[in-house]
Design a protein around this motif. Structure first.
Motif, PDB file in Angstrom:
ATOM      1  N   VAL A   5     -10.483  -8.783  -8.340  1.00 53.75           N
ATOM      2  CA  VAL A   5     -10.176  -8.877  -6.919  1.00 53.75           C
ATOM      3  C   VAL A   5     -10.440 -10.282  -6.412  1.00 53.75           C
ATOM      4  N   MET A   6      -9.517 -10.784  -5.581  1.00 47.22           N
ATOM      5  CA  MET A   6      -9.765 -12.021  -4.830  1.00 47.22           C
ATOM      6  C   MET A   6      -9.861 -11.674  -3.353  1.00 47.22           C
ATOM      7  N   ILE A   7     -10.883 -12.184  -2.680  1.00 49.42           N
ATOM      8  CA  ILE A   7     -11.086 -11.963  -1.252  1.00 49.42           C
ATOM      9  C   ILE A   7     -10.680 -13.229  -0.509  1.00 49.42           C
ATOM     10  N   ASP A  50      -5.786  -9.062  -9.834  1.00 48.21           N
ATOM     11  CA  ASP A  50      -5.056  -7.786  -9.857  1.00 48.21           C
ATOM     12  C   ASP A  50      -4.782  -7.302  -8.440  1.00 48.21           C
ATOM     13  N   VAL A  51      -5.715  -7.556  -7.525  1.00 46.64           N
ATOM     14  CA  VAL A  51      -5.609  -7.143  -6.124  1.00 46.64           C
ATOM     15  C   VAL A  51      -6.158  -8.266  -5.249  1.00 46.64           C
ATOM     16  N   ARG A 127      -8.676   0.418  -5.454  1.00 45.79           N
ATOM     17  CA  ARG A 127      -8.231   1.181  -6.626  1.00 45.79           C
ATOM     18  C   ARG A 127      -6.812   1.706  -6.440  1.00 45.79           C
ATOM     19  N   SER A 128      -6.509   2.148  -5.239  1.00 41.36           N
ATOM     20  CA  SER A 128      -5.158   2.616  -4.940  1.00 41.36           C
ATOM     21  C   SER A 128      -4.154   1.481  -5.074  1.00 41.36           C
ATOM     22  N   ALA A 129      -4.516   0.304  -4.558  1.00 40.16           N
ATOM     23  CA  ALA A 129      -3.619  -0.852  -4.650  1.00 40.16           C
ATOM     24  C   ALA A 129      -3.398  -1.256  -6.099  1.00 40.16           C
TER      25      ALA A 129
END
Length: 367
Positions: A5-7, A50-51, A127-129
């Motif tokens: 994940v990247m914020i 990934d998201v 997780r859905s994304a």
């Protein structure tokens, strides 16, 4: 393998709290953080996430512009987490239209506490994304015209035990509903459902049976969503109010933050909109809608479960099936996320499994 994940958020507090939330979650790794889209793009040259969890209001480039650039160059699952989505659903609909997979509205004040309290919601959204098939995400030509895309807003989770539809309505006792000439359609969907519902409802004629729909969305989103679909469709589409009749040529969408049930009133069907706890970790819950359709409509109903993460609606569709209703599950190929239909199929709840483009025709055959 962990979800990377990247914020991207200009608030250091938000970046810190989100990092802590995701670092505690199994199977999620915060790959990096950035305070604006330019910094994010520079960092993504070395490794692609990934998201992406993305704010909207940021310096140098806003989140919607960044999102549109991503979708045009390298489609990537994006969760919008922004206080702007609280101020007006137009921004949220623009994010969905631009290709966001999930939208979470954070408050303008008390953000740190909100993010900590909403850890389960945030983790589920990521997780859905990550499970979304971006090849099925249709980006609208202009996000300035807020249309439903393949994304849906996150409806949230709780850390409390997962409740069944028993918390709202007692189960049906069997197929004890007499067949009538009036038919109703019950539809349930989540991630990917806004696009899927647009594809179906815009194909239906005014003579189609009445529809009751649960799309996982938070409060304030569903009215704008319904209004948008109403402007595109031949049929009437509206956010449901308590006591609304289910009529031919009308689709009622459950309001965010409320459960919606089908009830029989004399010779007619209507909806009951009620508050209550999360069911199958959602409110509105597809399981609640489907159970009510099983109990009060039985063989006079058609149940349709479509794209979405998790298992909400799978047990309810099985109850509809067991009470004599016809049942359909969307096929894997046309789903953004094949979670909900897959679980229903596993239970033997679906009479038919079909592609999205065939569902409108199946609904019309119920007339």
């Amino acid at each position: 393998m962990s979800i990377k994940v990247m914020i991207v958020d200009d608030s250091a507090v938000v970046r810190q709290v989100l990092s802590q939330v995701f670092d505690k979650a199994s199977g999620i790794e915060v790959m990096d953080v950035a305070n604006d889209p330019y910094m994010a793009m520079d960092k993504m040259k070395a490794q692609w996430p990934d998201v992406i969890v993305l704010d909207v209001e940021m310096p140098r480039m806003d989140g919607i512009t960044f999102l549109k650039q991503l979708m045009a160059t390298r489609p990537t699952p994006v969760v919008i987490c922004s206080s702007l989505t609280q101020k007006g659903t137009d921004i949220s609909m623009q994010a969905l239209a631009a290709g966001a997979v999930e939208v979470i509205a954070k408050p303008a004040a008390g953000v740190k506490g909100f993010l900590e309290d909403s850890a389960s919601q945030l983790v589920m959204a990521v997780r859905s994304a990550a499970a979304a098939r971006m090849s099925r995400v249709r980006v609208m030509p202009s996000a300035a015209s807020p249309a439903a895309s393949s994304a849906t807003a996150a409806s949230g989770l709780e850390t409390r035990p997962k409740l069944s539809a028993d918390a709202i309505l007692a189960p049906p006792t069997g197929s004890n509903v007499f067949a009538t000439t009036e038919r109703i359609i019950a539809i349930g969907t989540s991630t990917g459902g806004t696009q899927a519902l647009e594809a179906i409802l815009t194909e239906l004629p005014r003579t189609c049976p009445g529809l009751a729909i649960v799309q996982h969305m938070p409060e304030k989103f569903t009215r704008s969503f319904a209004d948008r679909l109403n402007s595109l469709s031949q049929i009437e589409v509206k956010e449901a109010s308590n006591g609304d009749r289910i009529l031919p040529g009308r689709a009622l969408i459950a309001p965010g933050g409320k459960h919606m049930m089908v009830k029989r009133s004399g010779a007619y069907y209507q909806v009951e909109v009620v508050d209550g706890p999360l069911v199958s970790r959602h409110k509105p819950s597809v399981d609640v809608l489907f159970r009510s359709a099983a109990k009060f409509a039985g063989r006079n109903a058609l149940g349709v479960i479509m794209t979405g993460m998790g298992d909400d609606g799978a047990k309810g569709l099985k109850e509809m099936h067991d009470c004599g209703a016809k049942t359909i599950a969307q096929d894997e190929e046309s789903c953004v996320v094949f979670g909900m239909p897959k679980e229903a199929i596993k239970l033997g709840a679906a009479d038919e499994v079909m592609a999205l483009e065939m569902i409108a025709k199946a609904i019309c055959r119920q007339s």
